[in-house]
Design a protein around this motif. Structure first.
Motif, PDB file in Angstrom:
ATOM      1  N   PRO A   1       0.811  -1.231   0.000  1.00  0.00           N
ATOM      2  CA  PRO A   1       0.000   0.000   0.000  1.00  0.00           C
ATOM      3  C   PRO A   1       0.838   1.271   0.000  1.00  0.00           C
ATOM      4  CG  PRO A   1      -0.866  -1.575   1.593  1.00  0.00           C
ATOM      5  CD  PRO A   1       0.464  -2.092   1.156  1.00  0.00           C
ATOM      6  N   ALA A   2       1.977   1.257   0.728  1.00  0.00           N
ATOM      7  CA  ALA A   2       2.834   2.446   0.746  1.00  0.00           C
ATOM      8  C   ALA A   2       3.443   2.704  -0.626  1.00  0.00           C
ATOM      9  CB  ALA A   2       3.931   2.280   1.794  1.00  0.00           C
ATOM     10  N   LEU A   3       3.865   1.644  -1.320  1.00  0.00           N
ATOM     11  CA  LEU A   3       4.405   1.807  -2.670  1.00  0.00           C
ATOM     12  C   LEU A   3       3.349   2.375  -3.615  1.00  0.00           C
ATOM     13  CD1 LEU A   3       6.549  -1.409  -3.259  1.00  0.00           C
ATOM     14  CD2 LEU A   3       7.362   0.940  -3.154  1.00  0.00           C
ATOM     15  N   ALA A   4       2.129   1.855  -3.518  1.00  0.00           N
ATOM     16  CA  ALA A   4       1.054   2.370  -4.371  1.00  0.00           C
ATOM     17  C   ALA A   4       0.787   3.848  -4.091  1.00  0.00           C
ATOM     18  CB  ALA A   4      -0.217   1.545  -4.159  1.00  0.00           C
ATOM     19  N   LEU A   5       0.824   4.232  -2.815  1.00  0.00           N
ATOM     20  CA  LEU A   5       0.592   5.635  -2.460  1.00  0.00           C
ATOM     21  C   LEU A   5       1.707   6.528  -2.988  1.00  0.00           C
ATOM     22  CD1 LEU A   5      -1.023   7.785  -0.888  1.00  0.00           C
ATOM     23  CD2 LEU A   5       0.343   7.187   1.126  1.00  0.00           C
ATOM     24  N   PHE A   6       2.959   6.134  -2.795  1.00  0.00           N
ATOM     25  CA  PHE A   6       4.084   6.949  -3.255  1.00  0.00           C
ATOM     26  C   PHE A   6       4.088   7.095  -4.769  1.00  0.00           C
ATOM     27  CE2 PHE A   6       6.655   5.429   0.671  1.00  0.00           C
ATOM     28  CZ  PHE A   6       5.876   6.246   1.474  1.00  0.00           C
ATOM     29  N   LEU A   7       3.876   5.986  -5.478  1.00  0.00           N
ATOM     30  CA  LEU A   7       3.924   6.036  -6.940  1.00  0.00           C
ATOM     31  C   LEU A   7       2.813   6.880  -7.520  1.00  0.00           C
ATOM     32  CD1 LEU A   7       4.868   2.344  -7.822  1.00  0.00           C
ATOM     33  CD2 LEU A   7       6.275   4.376  -8.139  1.00  0.00           C
ATOM     34  N   THR A   8       1.601   6.719  -7.009  1.00  0.00           N
ATOM     35  CA  THR A   8       0.490   7.519  -7.535  1.00  0.00           C
ATOM     36  C   THR A   8       0.639   8.991  -7.166  1.00  0.00           C
ATOM     37  OG1 THR A   8      -0.790   6.886  -5.560  1.00  0.00           O
ATOM     38  CG2 THR A   8      -1.143   5.607  -7.567  1.00  0.00           C
TER      39      THR A   8
ATOM     40  N   LEU B   1      -4.895   2.681   0.535  1.00  0.00           N
ATOM     41  CA  LEU B   1      -5.209   2.246  -0.831  1.00  0.00           C
ATOM     42  C   LEU B   1      -6.245   3.154  -1.488  1.00  0.00           C
ATOM     43  CD1 LEU B   1      -5.299  -1.634  -0.375  1.00  0.00           C
ATOM     44  CD2 LEU B   1      -3.533  -0.274  -1.503  1.00  0.00           C
ATOM     45  N   ILE B   2      -7.212   3.637  -0.715  1.00  0.00           N
ATOM     46  CA  ILE B   2      -8.210   4.559  -1.268  1.00  0.00           C
ATOM     47  C   ILE B   2      -7.551   5.878  -1.673  1.00  0.00           C
ATOM     48  CG2 ILE B   2     -10.239   5.940  -0.670  1.00  0.00           C
ATOM     49  CD1 ILE B   2     -11.239   3.601   0.978  1.00  0.00           C
ATOM     50  N   THR B   3      -6.631   6.363  -0.849  1.00  0.00           N
ATOM     51  CA  THR B   3      -5.900   7.586  -1.197  1.00  0.00           C
ATOM     52  C   THR B   3      -5.062   7.396  -2.456  1.00  0.00           C
ATOM     53  OG1 THR B   3      -5.789   8.090   1.173  1.00  0.00           O
ATOM     54  CG2 THR B   3      -4.363   9.355  -0.288  1.00  0.00           C
ATOM     55  N   ALA B   4      -4.421   6.231  -2.562  1.00  0.00           N
ATOM     56  CA  ALA B   4      -3.643   5.939  -3.772  1.00  0.00           C
ATOM     57  C   ALA B   4      -4.549   5.861  -4.999  1.00  0.00           C
ATOM     58  CB  ALA B   4      -2.882   4.632  -3.590  1.00  0.00           C
ATOM     59  N   ALA B   5      -5.734   5.272  -4.845  1.00  0.00           N
ATOM     60  CA  ALA B   5      -6.670   5.196  -5.978  1.00  0.00           C
ATOM     61  C   ALA B   5      -7.159   6.579  -6.391  1.00  0.00           C
ATOM     62  CB  ALA B   5      -7.860   4.305  -5.598  1.00  0.00           C
ATOM     63  N   PHE B   6      -7.390   7.454  -5.429  1.00  0.00           N
ATOM     64  CA  PHE B   6      -7.810   8.820  -5.747  1.00  0.00           C
ATOM     65  C   PHE B   6      -6.718   9.553  -6.525  1.00  0.00           C
ATOM     66  CE2 PHE B   6      -7.714  13.336  -4.569  1.00  0.00           C
ATOM     67  CZ  PHE B   6      -8.950  13.739  -5.070  1.00  0.00           C
ATOM     68  N   CYS B   7      -5.457   9.408  -6.083  1.00  0.00           N
ATOM     69  CA  CYS B   7      -4.351  10.049  -6.802  1.00  0.00           C
ATOM     70  C   CYS B   7      -4.215   9.486  -8.212  1.00  0.00           C
ATOM     71  CB  CYS B   7      -3.048   9.860  -6.025  1.00  0.00           C
ATOM     72  SG  CYS B   7      -2.975  10.728  -4.436  1.00  0.00           S
TER      73      CYS B   7
END
Length: 325
Positions: A153-160, A241-247
């Motif tokens: 989840p942290a990787l998804a957040l950083f990348l997005t 994960l929701i924050t990453a999806a929003f980004c």
């Protein structure tokens, strides 16, 4: 078509000397993290210490590695002058950039897996009495399970987040500054919440610790509790994960919007130039085809990539900041 784009992107990322260097450095970094965090021999393979070393590895490495590979991939078309060619492909820019992010997620997670293998080896060499083979296998898979729920989840957040900044016309130095803010901000917030990863000089505020357990993008605050509240931990992972999806949705919208603006621009009509050939100017030109050895070519590419990485302004800024912190 989508699978072909993803496979091509993965091959392109894995052939980069920078990725090869990070792949070699990952187990060494994990080994030294496993050897560096001190604890008693009784607690060496206990749940709390395994969470501490895996969390320390994620906290110290993920923002920097994500920024380095993210800048190299997200700004590749701009740095190589291939922006117009990528925009001419029969694929939307949002979908094309999404495949780049998915490829980065796979590539970065592979680096994390190899780093955890080095971390496990560091713990084994630190133990006075080695665990049994079955116990070692259990510990090994438990650490990789921790890596998946903490790092993915942290990787998804950083990348997005970096993807969104890129589509907001941010230069690469802004990506490095964002990685610095994520790293330094997490250290400050973890210290204020009394995380065992930080040496806190005062007792943490219980209200702040409870709020931070919901917002911790690594999920370590909720996981470090003696009696883990799994509902808080699952809510934290879902929120990240929701924050990453929003980004990701916002970045995709910006990418497609920029493509539509380029298509709506009026094209100028240029008169075709007539090409005339002149025998007086023609000359016989001979070319010599040279085929360098693959190993020599790879060593030259690695040397060039290392020199560019060491002399890059962003890398110098990150290393200077790391030394100051």
């Amino acid at each position: 078509m989508s699978q072909q784009i993803l496979c091509s992107e993965l091959r392109l990322q894995w052939r980069q000397p920078l990725y090869f260097i990070l792949l070699l450095a990952a187990p060494l970094f994990g080994y030294f993290v496993g050897k560096g965090i001190s604890t008693s021999q009784v607690e060496l393979f206990q749940r709390f210490h395994l969470q501490q070393v895996t969390g320390s590895l994620s906290m110290m490495a993920l923002p920097w590695v994500t920024a380095l590979l993210g800048v190299a991939s997200l700004f590749r078309d701009q740095q190589s002058g291939m922006t117009e060619l990528s925009q001419a492909l029969p694929v939307s820019q949002g979908k094309l950039q999404g495949k780049v992010i998915l490829g980065l997620l796979i590539s970065l997670y592979l680096i994390c897996v190899i780093a955890v293998c080095g971390l496990f080896l560091g713990l084994l060499t630190k133990a006075h009495v080695s665990p049994t083979p079955l116990e070692a296998i259990r510990i090994f898979f438990y650490m990789h399970g921790l890596l998946f729920v903490l790092a993915m989840p942290a990787l998804a957040l950083f990348l997005t987040l970096f993807w969104l900044l890129r589509n907001l016309a941010a230069p690469p130095v802004v990506i490095y500054l964002a990685a610095l803010m994520l790293f330094a901000g997490y250290m400050a917030l973890a210290s204020a919440s009394g995380s065992p990863l930080m040496a806190s000089s005062q007792a943490p505020d219980p209200t702040f610790t409870k709020v931070w357990s919901y917002l911790d993008w690594f999920g370590l605050t909720a996981l470090f509790e003696r009696n883990i509240n799994w509902s808080v931990f699952l809510f934290n992972r879902t929120l990240v994960l929701i924050t990453a999806a929003f980004c990701a949705v916002k970045a995709t919208h910006l990418a497609n919007q920029s493509t539509e603006k380029l298509k709506q621009k009026p094209r100028r009509n240029y008169n075709k130039a007539r090409l005339t050939t002149s025998e007086s100017r023609s000359s016989n030109v001979s070319f010599v085809i040279s085929k360098p050895h693959p190993i020599a070519q790879f060593v030259a590419l690695v040397r060039l990539q290392c020199s560019q990485l060491l002399l890059h302004s962003g890398a110098l800024f990150l290393w200077l900041t790391w030394m100051v912190i």
